[in-house]
Motif scaffolding. Structure first.
Motif, short mmCIF file in Angstrom:
data_model
loop_
_atom_site.label_atom_id
_atom_site.label_comp_id
_atom_site.label_asym_id
_atom_site.label_seq_id
_atom_site.Cartn_x
_atom_site.Cartn_y
_atom_site.Cartn_z
N GLU A 77 0.83 -1.20 0.00
CA GLU A 77 0.00 0.00 0.00
C GLU A 77 0.87 1.26 0.00
N ALA A 78 2.00 1.21 0.70
CA ALA A 78 2.91 2.36 0.73
C ALA A 78 3.43 2.65 -0.67
N TYR A 79 3.81 1.60 -1.39
CA TYR A 79 4.27 1.76 -2.78
C TYR A 79 3.16 2.38 -3.63
N LYS A 80 1.96 1.84 -3.49
CA LYS A 80 0.82 2.31 -4.28
C LYS A 80 0.54 3.79 -4.04
N GLN A 81 0.51 4.19 -2.77
CA GLN A 81 0.18 5.57 -2.45
C GLN A 81 1.31 6.53 -2.82
N MET A 82 2.57 6.09 -2.67
CA MET A 82 3.69 6.94 -3.09
C MET A 82 3.69 7.10 -4.61
#
Length: 233
Positions: free
Chosen positions: A211-216
């Motif tokens: 999710e961190a990758y997606k949001q960044m």
């Protein structure tokens, strides 16, 4: 670029197109070719002007770009020197060679940050999460939309929370790339920035690297689109 045998470095002159970038490339080549080393003093301004066949304003524009990237240091009455620690910041030279290509710099920034944020999701501490939250609140409460330094601090905390000595030079270059991007952004959207940063924060707080990758990616892709709009004008 040759050594004339009298101790003077001879540079190949540049053409009239994209002069500043070509001067940057020629000076960087002095270092990457091994002809000069970190800490060495560059030829004088007059020697560079003569050898490169450019005007003083063009040379100084190129030197300013190299100084911003911390590849050189200009000392009053002493001259211009390659920095001793150029080698500890390996991506600075690549940024220098793309100094006038902001879309490429944004994409380099994306590559670095997307990797760092996934590690950060695994390693970030409660204290670092608290610091991130404080930057989001500071942006939300900013009155004049002049929150570029706070924005950079948000990204710096994430990068450092990846906690890898191998990435130290990359983080330095990441912040340079952030500054370069920030100076070119003509308008800011505080509410959108807060929304994007909050989504990244929540993913990190949940220690969810996917999710961190997606949001960044969502956040940086939006920055890339703003830069593209600027370059199409």
């Amino acid at each position: 670029m040759v050594n004339e045998g009298n101790g003077r470095v001879k540079l190949k002159s540049v053409s009239r197109s994209t002069l500043s970038k070509q001067v940057v490339e020629r000076i960087v080549q002095m270092l990457t070719s091994g002809q000069m080393k970190p800490g060495d003093r560059l030829p004088s301004e007059m020697e560079l002007i003569e050898d490169l066949g450019v005007s003083r304003p063009i040379l100084r524009e190129a030197l300013s770009a190299l100084e911003i990237l911390e590849i050189i240091t200009r000392k009053t009455r002493e001259g211009t020197f390659f920095n001793e620690k150029v080698g500890s910041h390996p991506f600075s030279v690549m940024l220098a060679l793309s100094a006038d290509n902001l879309p490429a710099i944004v994409e380099a920034r994306m590559t670095l940050e997307l990797g760092l944020v996934t590690l950060a999701a695994e390693k970030i501490t409660d204290d670092q999460l608290k610091e991130l939250r404080e930057t989001i609140d500071a942006i939300a409460n900013s009155k004049d939309n002049d929150y570029g330094e706070i924005d950079k601090e948000f990204h710096r905390i994430i990068a450092l929370s990846a906690n890898s000595s191998v990435f130290e030079g990359m983080i330095h270059s990441l912040l340079i790339a952030h500054d370069k991007t920030d100076r070119e952004i003509k308008y800011r959207e505080r509410e959108r920035t807060v929304k994007h940063h909050t989504a990244i924060y929540n993913a990190l707080a949940n220690h969810d690297p996917y999710e961190a990758y997606k949001q960044m990616y969502h956040h940086l892709n939006y920055v890339r689109q703003k830069v593209s709009e600027h370059y199409r004008v």
